[in-house]
Design a protein around this motif. Sequence first.
Motif, PDB file in Angstrom:
ATOM      1  N   GLY A 261       0.815  -1.234  -0.150  1.00  0.00           N
ATOM      2  CA  GLY A 261       0.061  -0.020  -0.053  1.00  0.00           C
ATOM      3  C   GLY A 261       0.773   1.427  -0.196  1.00  0.00           C
ATOM      4  N   VAL A 262       2.015   1.346  -0.319  1.00  0.00           N
ATOM      5  CA  VAL A 262       2.832   2.348  -0.319  1.00  0.00           C
ATOM      6  C   VAL A 262       2.974   2.970  -1.910  1.00  0.00           C
ATOM      7  N   THR A 263       2.263   3.943  -2.132  1.00  0.00           N
ATOM      8  CA  THR A 263       1.883   4.464  -3.324  1.00  0.00           C
ATOM      9  C   THR A 263       2.532   5.889  -3.787  1.00  0.00           C
ATOM     10  N   GLY A 264       3.709   6.259  -3.013  1.00  0.00           N
ATOM     11  CA  GLY A 264       4.598   7.347  -3.640  1.00  0.00           C
ATOM     12  C   GLY A 264       5.209   7.042  -4.680  1.00  0.00           C
ATOM     13  N   PRO A 265       5.880   5.584  -4.612  1.00  0.00           N
ATOM     14  CA  PRO A 265       6.815   5.554  -6.207  1.00  0.00           C
ATOM     15  C   PRO A 265       5.557   5.315  -7.165  1.00  0.00           C
ATOM     16  N   LYS A 266       6.031   6.012  -8.346  1.00  0.00           N
ATOM     17  CA  LYS A 266       5.008   5.991  -9.228  1.00  0.00           C
ATOM     18  C   LYS A 266       5.614   5.231 -10.294  1.00  0.00           C
ATOM     19  N   MET A 267       4.513   4.264 -11.258  1.00  0.00           N
ATOM     20  CA  MET A 267       5.089   3.690 -12.571  1.00  0.00           C
ATOM     21  C   MET A 267       4.691   4.470 -13.646  1.00  0.00           C
ATOM     22  N   GLY A 268       5.716   4.803 -14.248  1.00  0.00           N
ATOM     23  CA  GLY A 268       5.701   5.805 -15.333  1.00  0.00           C
ATOM     24  C   GLY A 268       5.938   5.033 -16.752  1.00  0.00           C
TER      25      GLY A 268
ATOM     26  N   CYS B 127      11.980   6.447 -16.999  1.00  0.00           N
ATOM     27  CA  CYS B 127      11.389   7.784 -16.520  1.00  0.00           C
ATOM     28  C   CYS B 127      11.982   8.031 -15.129  1.00  0.00           C
ATOM     29  N   LYS B 128      12.197   7.144 -14.329  1.00  0.00           N
ATOM     30  CA  LYS B 128      12.618   7.119 -12.976  1.00  0.00           C
ATOM     31  C   LYS B 128      11.666   7.551 -11.703  1.00  0.00           C
ATOM     32  N   ALA B 129      10.279   7.754 -12.158  1.00  0.00           N
ATOM     33  CA  ALA B 129       9.334   8.031 -11.435  1.00  0.00           C
ATOM     34  C   ALA B 129       9.117   7.113 -10.559  1.00  0.00           C
ATOM     35  N   CYS B 130       9.645   5.826 -10.364  1.00  0.00           N
ATOM     36  CA  CYS B 130       9.526   4.895  -9.101  1.00  0.00           C
ATOM     37  C   CYS B 130      10.719   4.894  -8.271  1.00  0.00           C
ATOM     38  N   THR B 131      11.693   5.847  -8.483  1.00  0.00           N
ATOM     39  CA  THR B 131      12.916   5.829  -7.713  1.00  0.00           C
ATOM     40  C   THR B 131      12.528   5.888  -6.216  1.00  0.00           C
ATOM     41  N   CYS B 132      13.572   4.810  -5.401  1.00  0.00           N
ATOM     42  CA  CYS B 132      13.427   4.703  -4.065  1.00  0.00           C
ATOM     43  C   CYS B 132      14.815   4.447  -3.685  1.00  0.00           C
TER      44      CYS B 132
ATOM     45  N   CYS C 280       5.972  12.978 -11.106  1.00  0.00           N
ATOM     46  CA  CYS C 280       7.441  12.592 -10.968  1.00  0.00           C
ATOM     47  C   CYS C 280       8.119  12.912  -9.702  1.00  0.00           C
ATOM     48  N   GLN C 281       7.577  13.732  -8.984  1.00  0.00           N
ATOM     49  CA  GLN C 281       8.176  14.481  -7.752  1.00  0.00           C
ATOM     50  C   GLN C 281       8.667  13.310  -6.851  1.00  0.00           C
ATOM     51  N   PRO C 282       8.202  12.427  -6.526  1.00  0.00           N
ATOM     52  CA  PRO C 282       8.706  11.399  -5.613  1.00  0.00           C
ATOM     53  C   PRO C 282      10.105  10.910  -5.922  1.00  0.00           C
ATOM     54  N   GLY C 283      10.205  10.430  -7.222  1.00  0.00           N
ATOM     55  CA  GLY C 283      11.328   9.919  -7.743  1.00  0.00           C
ATOM     56  C   GLY C 283      12.409  10.916  -8.006  1.00  0.00           C
ATOM     57  N   GLN C 284      11.945  12.162  -8.478  1.00  0.00           N
ATOM     58  CA  GLN C 284      12.940  13.273  -8.367  1.00  0.00           C
ATOM     59  C   GLN C 284      13.502  13.546  -6.982  1.00  0.00           C
ATOM     60  N   ILE C 285      12.856  13.740  -5.928  1.00  0.00           N
ATOM     61  CA  ILE C 285      13.210  14.062  -4.698  1.00  0.00           C
ATOM     62  C   ILE C 285      14.121  13.029  -4.324  1.00  0.00           C
ATOM     63  N   MET C 286      13.786  11.514  -4.491  1.00  0.00           N
ATOM     64  CA  MET C 286      14.607  10.428  -3.912  1.00  0.00           C
ATOM     65  C   MET C 286      15.821  10.501  -4.614  1.00  0.00           C
ATOM     66  N   ASN C 287      15.846  10.796  -5.995  1.00  0.00           N
ATOM     67  CA  ASN C 287      17.282  10.814  -6.533  1.00  0.00           C
ATOM     68  C   ASN C 287      18.049  11.955  -5.983  1.00  0.00           C
ATOM     69  N   ALA C 288      17.382  13.239  -5.641  1.00  0.00           N
ATOM     70  CA  ALA C 288      18.173  14.254  -4.977  1.00  0.00           C
ATOM     71  C   ALA C 288      18.748  13.992  -3.935  1.00  0.00           C
TER      72      ALA C 288
ATOM     73  N   ASN D  52      15.927  12.105 -14.115  1.00  0.00           N
ATOM     74  CA  ASN D  52      14.196  11.850 -14.169  1.00  0.00           C
ATOM     75  C   ASN D  52      13.614  12.622 -15.089  1.00  0.00           C
ATOM     76  N   VAL D  53      12.544  12.094 -15.711  1.00  0.00           N
ATOM     77  CA  VAL D  53      11.735  12.574 -16.651  1.00  0.00           C
ATOM     78  C   VAL D  53      10.443  13.649 -16.077  1.00  0.00           C
ATOM     79  N   CYS D  54      10.544  14.957 -16.360  1.00  0.00           N
ATOM     80  CA  CYS D  54       9.533  15.676 -15.902  1.00  0.00           C
ATOM     81  C   CYS D  54       8.542  16.271 -17.104  1.00  0.00           C
ATOM     82  N   ARG D  55       7.402  15.652 -17.142  1.00  0.00           N
ATOM     83  CA  ARG D  55       6.688  16.118 -18.528  1.00  0.00           C
ATOM     84  C   ARG D  55       6.322  17.488 -18.425  1.00  0.00           C
ATOM     85  N   CYS D  56       6.156  18.248 -17.218  1.00  0.00           N
ATOM     86  CA  CYS D  56       5.753  19.536 -16.981  1.00  0.00           C
ATOM     87  C   CYS D  56       6.900  20.339 -17.450  1.00  0.00           C
ATOM     88  N   GLY D  57       8.096  19.885 -17.187  1.00  0.00           N
ATOM     89  CA  GLY D  57       9.295  20.660 -17.430  1.00  0.00           C
ATOM     90  C   GLY D  57      10.106  21.779 -16.306  1.00  0.00           C
TER      91      GLY D  57
END
Length: 154
Positions: A32-39, A45-50, A102-110, A130-135
């Motif tokens: 039930g941990v939904t922070g990591p996203k499947m992109g 895309c790296k949205a699932c990074t932990c 994408c933010q959870p993956g971005q933050i975890m990589n940072a 990490n891919v950010c579609r919003c740029g």
Amino acid sequence: MPRYTFTLNGNEVSVEAPANHPLLWTLRDQLGVTGPKMGCNLDVCKACTCLIDGEAYTTCVTAMSDVEGREVTTIEGLADGDELHPVQQAWLEMDVPQCGFCQPGQIMNAVALLKNTSEPTDAEIDEIENVCRCGTYFRIRKAIKSAAEKSGGN
């Protein structure tokens, strides 16, 4: 079916899963941990990074057999109670998210980057990929540098 025991956000968990089952789907579907996203489900895309033992991993391609006995940290495990991690705080202060997907993956990589370097260069930040579609890349860069200044990389 094999059983895997690991630490998730500071708590020991044990789950049954096939050895090659992706950690992402165990986190989301069984725990039930939904922070990591499947992109993309392809390590692009790296949205699932932990973090696994403090290092950034894309969980869509990390097998359950690879996390046995290890420490997994998701975006949900970064804050200390009501106190945000310095990277999370910088994200808010720099108004980084737009859609936020994408933010959870971005933050975890940072967080992983700042663990290894206290003054990241633009080139080191660009290596995150990490891919950010919003740029929002320019705000992401500012947030990482702000967090580095405030925390000294911790």
